[in-house]
Design an enzyme around this catalytic site. Sequence first.
Site, PDB file in Angstrom:
ATOM      1  N   SER A 135       0.786  -1.238   0.000  1.00 29.21           N
ATOM      2  CA  SER A 135       0.000   0.000   0.000  1.00 29.21           C
ATOM      3  C   SER A 135       0.818   1.289   0.000  1.00 29.21           C
ATOM      4  O   SER A 135       0.250   2.376  -0.037  1.00 29.21           O
ATOM      5  CB  SER A 135      -0.946   0.018   1.203  1.00 29.21           C
ATOM      6  OG  SER A 135      -1.981  -0.913   1.017  1.00 29.21           O
ATOM      7  N   LYS A 138      -0.119   3.768  -2.619  1.00 26.30           N
ATOM      8  CA  LYS A 138      -1.201   4.755  -2.527  1.00 26.30           C
ATOM      9  C   LYS A 138      -0.685   6.198  -2.507  1.00 26.30           C
ATOM     10  O   LYS A 138      -1.439   7.126  -2.820  1.00 26.30           O
ATOM     11  CB  LYS A 138      -2.064   4.471  -1.300  1.00 26.30           C
ATOM     12  CG  LYS A 138      -2.864   3.168  -1.392  1.00 26.30           C
ATOM     13  CD  LYS A 138      -3.734   2.966  -0.163  1.00 26.30           C
ATOM     14  CE  LYS A 138      -4.656   1.755  -0.297  1.00 26.30           C
ATOM     15  NZ  LYS A 138      -3.937   0.486  -0.150  1.00 26.30           N
ATOM     16  N   SER A 192      -5.695   3.322   4.686  1.00 27.70           N
ATOM     17  CA  SER A 192      -5.278   2.388   3.643  1.00 27.70           C
ATOM     18  C   SER A 192      -6.451   1.593   3.087  1.00 27.70           C
ATOM     19  O   SER A 192      -6.317   0.387   2.793  1.00 27.70           O
ATOM     20  CB  SER A 192      -4.193   1.430   4.180  1.00 27.70           C
ATOM     21  OG  SER A 192      -3.369   0.974   3.131  1.00 27.70           O
ATOM     22  N   LYS A 297       2.925   6.509   5.418  1.00 28.53           N
ATOM     23  CA  LYS A 297       2.143   5.468   4.734  1.00 28.53           C
ATOM     24  C   LYS A 297       2.676   4.104   5.128  1.00 28.53           C
ATOM     25  O   LYS A 297       3.889   3.856   5.117  1.00 28.53           O
ATOM     26  CB  LYS A 297       2.205   5.620   3.210  1.00 28.53           C
ATOM     27  CG  LYS A 297       1.203   4.717   2.491  1.00 28.53           C
ATOM     28  CD  LYS A 297      -0.223   5.186   2.780  1.00 28.53           C
ATOM     29  CE  LYS A 297      -1.256   4.095   2.472  1.00 28.53           C
ATOM     30  NZ  LYS A 297      -1.355   3.066   3.551  1.00 28.53           N
TER      31      LYS A 297
END
Length: 355
Positions: A135, A138, A192, A297
């Site tokens: 992820s 993203k 997420s 993140k």
Amino acid sequence: MKQILKAALLVGAVCGLCVQTPVLAAQARKAESTTAKKPGKSAAKAAPKAASKALPGKTAAGKSGKVAAGNTANGPTRKVAAAAKPAGKPVRAALEMDGDPRRLALYSASALVIDQSTGQPLVEKQPDAVVPIASISKLMTAMVVLDAKLDLQEVISIGEEDVDGLKGTRSRLPVGTTMTRETAMLLALMSSENRAAHALGRHYPGGMPAFVQAMNKKAHALGMYNSRFEEPTGLSSNNVSTAHDLARMVAAAARYPEIRQYSTTAEAKVELNGRIRDFGNTNALVRSDNWEIGVSKTGYISEAGRCLVMQARVADKPVVIVLLDSVGKMTRVGDANRIKRWMESASLASDRRKT
């Protein structure tokens, strides 16, 4: 007759004395010579003291600084010279070595810490290994959306196409849920949410193929030459990069105010389908008062392991931290805290040396 005998005895005694005197003198000279060749204890004690005055620096041999071969270089003289060295303040070896990244035990397979003020790497561990990034993808998804100048208040919906058919992950966004593009970006970066991220790509002009093309074009523009994106969520293990490339991506993402705000939001109440839902950040460090984080993140799929990237201020330095493929749920957080303590300790040691 008796007088003649006495005279003879007297002459013999005188002659014997004359012969003995040179012998005694010769014995005395021999003794003196032996004493000169074999010094006693007092002379032996004086020798090291004389030698110690000749070392270190200029030696008795001259100004060359080289010590003559023999006992002067390798024997008692060197020991005396070392003992004569003035004693200084004790050096704290631990502090001297605290700035050495070899002392930093990290349990992530790949790791990189970049000092943004100088561009120099502070910590490197397998920084060029090409690995799945989950992820972390993203962040690129958000940059592509923002670069397109799309209306963040436009309402988009979660469709069947956004359901994860690859990993079968769960989502709190049922099919048919509507939200603004801004809310979808918030949930994708903060919590997420895979369906939110996929919907952002699907609602891009030209659809998903155009969006993925834009992701790879952006990566190339940033110099991420060892990176490739296949979809916007990171669920695919074909989304790959390196720690070096991701450091470039994080630094670029930090230039977007929206990404800085959404990725570091600790928690938010979001109205979805007429109901208020609570969402939290997947990175617990954003809730810590000990951290000053600009971009955050997390990521996880089995192929990528636990991942974490951040832009933060540590020890009064702006840094980018990349941790990939951490073993264990809390290892990436533990590694981040170890990096922080190491940098603070090194900074403190440097300050002490300056004073």
